[in-house]
Design an enzyme around this catalytic site. Structure first.
Site, mmCIF file in Angstrom:
data_model
loop_
_atom_site.group_PDB
_atom_site.id
_atom_site.type_symbol
_atom_site.label_atom_id
_atom_site.label_comp_id
_atom_site.label_asym_id
_atom_site.label_seq_id
_atom_site.Cartn_x
_atom_site.Cartn_y
_atom_site.Cartn_z
ATOM 1 N N HIS A 183 -50.032 15.383 -28.484
ATOM 2 C CA HIS A 183 -49.060 15.227 -29.562
ATOM 3 C C HIS A 183 -47.694 15.007 -28.906
ATOM 4 C CE1 HIS A 183 -46.407 16.385 -32.899
ATOM 5 N NE2 HIS A 183 -47.431 16.124 -33.705
ATOM 6 N N HIS B 274 -42.849 37.534 -28.728
ATOM 7 C CA HIS B 274 -43.692 36.329 -28.802
ATOM 8 C C HIS B 274 -44.754 36.463 -27.732
ATOM 9 C CE1 HIS B 274 -41.433 35.191 -25.254
ATOM 10 N NE2 HIS B 274 -40.301 35.328 -25.944
ATOM 11 N N CYS C 199 -36.990 34.412 -27.451
ATOM 12 C CA CYS C 199 -36.459 35.785 -27.427
ATOM 13 C C CYS C 199 -35.511 36.128 -28.579
ATOM 14 C CB CYS C 199 -35.769 36.048 -26.099
ATOM 15 S SG CYS C 199 -36.893 35.949 -24.689
#
Length: 529
Positions: free
Chosen positions: A249, A312, A78
Site C-alpha cells: 500500500h 502503543h 507517544c
C-alpha cells in the site's frame, strides 16, 4: 452490508445522558496503581503471542484479574496516545497531532480530579502528554509529510547485546523510576489514611537511540542482555510475511522507506530484532513485578487496583517496519490488564476497548462523577465482580474503537475503525488514497486488503467512521496546522534554515541533493491548502 450495519448499531459516544460508569462497589475507596510502558505489543499478553516470551507478572495479573483481549491505542505514537489516556478524549478533540503537540500543561487530568476526591497522588517516570517535547527533527518530519520527497529518517534497525551476560538492570533510568515508586509505596503511601493513586511511566520496551545515524539520531537499536534473552523462546518467534515492495500500500511503502526498512534483511536479522524486542518486554514485566511485589509485602495488594497498559505497540519488522505509527495490530494493539478488589479474576474480555477508557475508569473507581464529553467508557462494568445488569452496561459501550494518526513517517492522516471482526483504515480525505479493510477473524496478520472485494462492508464502515469523526475535515485542519507550524519554525530559524534542515535525521539523504529538497518544500509552501 446488513451484517456490517447491524454490527455497528450503537449509541454515539458524544450523546449526553448516558451512564458511562458503574455503581460504586467498595465500602472503602481502593488505592490505584497505573503502570504505563511504551511500545508494548498487546498480543504478547494472550495466546499465542504469550508463548514467545516469559512474562510472569503479566501472567500473575491475568490469573488474578481481568485482561482485555482487544485493547487499542487511540493514536499509535507517544504524546498523542498519552494525551488520550490523561484526557479521556479522542485525538481530534485534543488536537494532539504529533509528538510536539499534546495537552496544555495545566489541563485537568483524571489524577487532578481524584486528588479533589480525597486521593493522595504521585507520578514517576515518563509522562509525555503535554506539548513542546521531542526533537526538532521529529516535529519537522511531521510537518513536512505532505512534501513531495522521500527521505530516510531513521537508522536501520539493529540489535546490540550487552557484554555483561548477567546484567539485569539494562534500562537504568526505568529501574531508577521503579525504585522511586517502590520507595514511595514503602515510606509514604503505606502510612496514608487516605487512598492513594500512583502512576509509573516506563520507557521500555521502546527501542534505544542510535547515535551512529547522526546528530539528530532516532531510536532504532534493540538493546538487551543475555539474562533477558534467555526469557525468549527463540523457536517460537514468527518471521513475518512481507508483501513485495511493488505491491505495498502506498502509505506503507512511505512508512517503510522513511523508517529505513526497504533494504535487504536476512531472516536471522529479522529474528534477532524480534528476539531482542521480546527480551526488552521481559525486562518491562520485571519492573511491573517490583511494584506488585512491593504492594504484596506491604499488605496493600488486597486494597489496591493495579492497571497495566502501554501507549502503543511495536511492529518489530512486521509489515517491513519497526516502531509504531501504523494501524497494524503490532503497532495499535496494546496490553490492558486490571486486578484488585472487586475485579474479576482470570477473566478475558473480548470487547474492543481503548486508552480513552482509562480516564472514566479512574474516576469511576474514585466515585467521582463522569463528565459527559468523554470519548471513553469505564472498564468497570466489564471487569467488576459485583455489578448487576452487566448486559445493560455492555450495551452502552459501542462495539467499535477509533484510532487516528497525524505524525511523522506516514504521509497521510490515518483513521482506524476496529469492530469485533473488521478493521477499516481510511486515509486523508477518503478519496485520494485507497482505504484498507481486513477481516481479523480470517486474516489476523493483515496480509490481504479486501476493501474492493467487499464494497458494501467498506461503505458501511466508512459511513460509520464519518458519523463519529468528519475525517476529511480533520485531515484538512492537520494539513493547515502543519504548514503554519513549519512556516513559524522556518522564520524562527532565519538565515540558518538551510543548515538546520540539512542536519536533521534525514541528513544522509538530504545532503546528496539539498537544493532539490528545498525546492520541494518551497513548492509545498506555495501550494494553496
Amino acid at each position: 452490508s446488513v451484517v456490517a450495519a447491524s454490527a455497528l448499531a450503537a449509541p454515539d459516544p458524544r450523546a449526553g445522558g448516558q451512564r458511562r460508569g458503574a455503581a460504586r462497589v467498595w465500602s472503602a475507596a481502593p488505592n490505584v496503581v497505573l503502570v504505563v510502558s511504551d511500545s508494548f505489543d498487546g498480543r504478547l499478553t494472550f495466546y499465542p503471542g504469550s508463548q514467545v516470551v516469559k512474562l510472569p507478572f503479566i501472567n500473575f495479573m491475568k490469573a488474578h484479574g481481568t485482561s482485555f483481549l482487544n485493547a487499542y491505542t487511540n493514536s499509535p505514537i507517544c504524546c498523542p496516545s498519552r494525551a488520550a489516556i490523561w484526557s479521556g478524549l479522542f485525538t481530534h478533540l485534543t488536537e494532539s497531532w504529533n509528538n510536539f503537540k499534546g495537552l496544555d500543561s495545566n489541563y485537568t487530568t483524571w489524577m487532578d480530579i481524584m486528588e479533589k476526591h480525597g486521593y493522595r497522588t504521585q507520578k514517576f517516570g515518563k509522562l509525555d502528554y503535554t506539548s513542546g517535547h521531542h526533537s526538532i527533527s521529529n516535529r519537522v518530519e511531521a510537518w513536512t509529510r505532505d512534501v513531495a520527497f522521500l527521505l530516510r529518517q531513521e537508522g536501520r534497525p539493529v540489535v546490540n547485546l550487552i557484554p555483561k551476560k548477567t546484567k539485569v538492570r539494562v534500562m537504568e533510568r526505568d529501574w531508577k523510576n521503579t525504585d522511586r515508586a517502590v520507595n514511595w509505596l514503602r515510606k509514604e503511601a503505606n502510612n496514608y489514611t487516605q487512598p492513594f493513586v500512583l502512576y509509573l511511566g516506563l520507557n521500555l520496551p521502546h527501542p534505544y537511540p542510535s547515535p551512529s545515524s547522526g546528530e539528530n539520531f532516532g531510536s532504532s537499536t534493540f538493546h538487551t542482555s543475555l539474562y533477558w534473552l534467555k526469557k525468549v523462546s527463540y523457536d517460537a518467534i514468527k518471521i513475518p510475511k512481507w508483501s513485495p515492495l511493488s505491491e505495498m500500500h502506498p502509505i506503507d511503502y512511505y512508512s517503510s522507506y522513511t523508517k529505513n526498512c526497504t533494504g535487504k534483511f536476512t531472516e536471522k536479522e529479522i529474528k534477532n530484532i524480534r528476539a531482542f524486542y521480546y527480551a526488552m518486554c521481559a525486562e518491562t514485566d520485571a519492573m511491573l513485578g517490583e511494584i506488585i511485589l512491593a504492594l504484596r509485602q506491604l499488605d496493600l495488594l488486597q486494597k489496591t487496583i493495579v492497571i497495566y497498559t502501554s501507549d502503543h505497540g511495536e511492529l518489530a519488522m512486521e509489515h517491513r517496519q519497526f516502531y509504531k505509527m501504523s494501524m497494524y495490530e503490532a503497532s495499535a494493539h496494546v496490553p490492558l490488564l486490571m486486578m484488585g478488589p472487586g475485579i474479576k479474576a482470570n477473566l478475558q474480555v473480548p470487547s474492543v476497548v481503548s486508552l480513552v477508557d482509562i480516564y472514566p475508569t479512574m474516576l469511576d473507581i474514585a466515585g467521582a462523577p463522569l463528565p459527559q464529553n468523554l470519548s471513553g467508557y469505564s472498564l468497570l462494568p466489564l471487569a467488576s465482580e459485583t455489578l448487576k445488569n452487566e448486559h445493560k452496561f455492555k450495551n452502552l459501550r459501542p462495539p467499535w474503537i477509533l484510532s487516528q494518526f497525524h505524525g511523522c513517517n506516514v504521509n497521510a492522516s490515518t483513521y482506524m475503525l476496529r469492530t469485533n471482526r473488521w478493521k477499516y483504515i481510511a486515509y486523508s480525505d477518503g478519496t485520494s488514497v485507497l482505504p484498507q479493510l481486513f477481516d481479523l477473524s480470517s486474516d489476523p496478520d493483515e496480509l490481504t486488503n479486501i476493501a474492493t472485494k467487499f464494497p458494501e462492508v467498506t461503505y458501511s464502515l466508512d459511513q460509520k467512521l464519518r458519523s463519529i469523526i468528519n475525517y476529511p475535515k480533520v485531515s484538512a485542519a492537520v494539513h493547515q496546522y502543519n504548514k503554519e507550524q513549519f512556516i513559524k519554525w522556518k522564520q524562527s530559524v532565519g538565515q540558518n534554515y538551510s543548515n538546520v534542515i540539512a542536519n536533521l535525521r534525514w541528513h544522509q539523504d538530504w545532503l546528496q541533493e539539498p537544493r532539490k529538497y528545498e525546492s520541494a518544500i518551497d513548492r509545498w509552501l506555495n501550494t494553496p491548502t
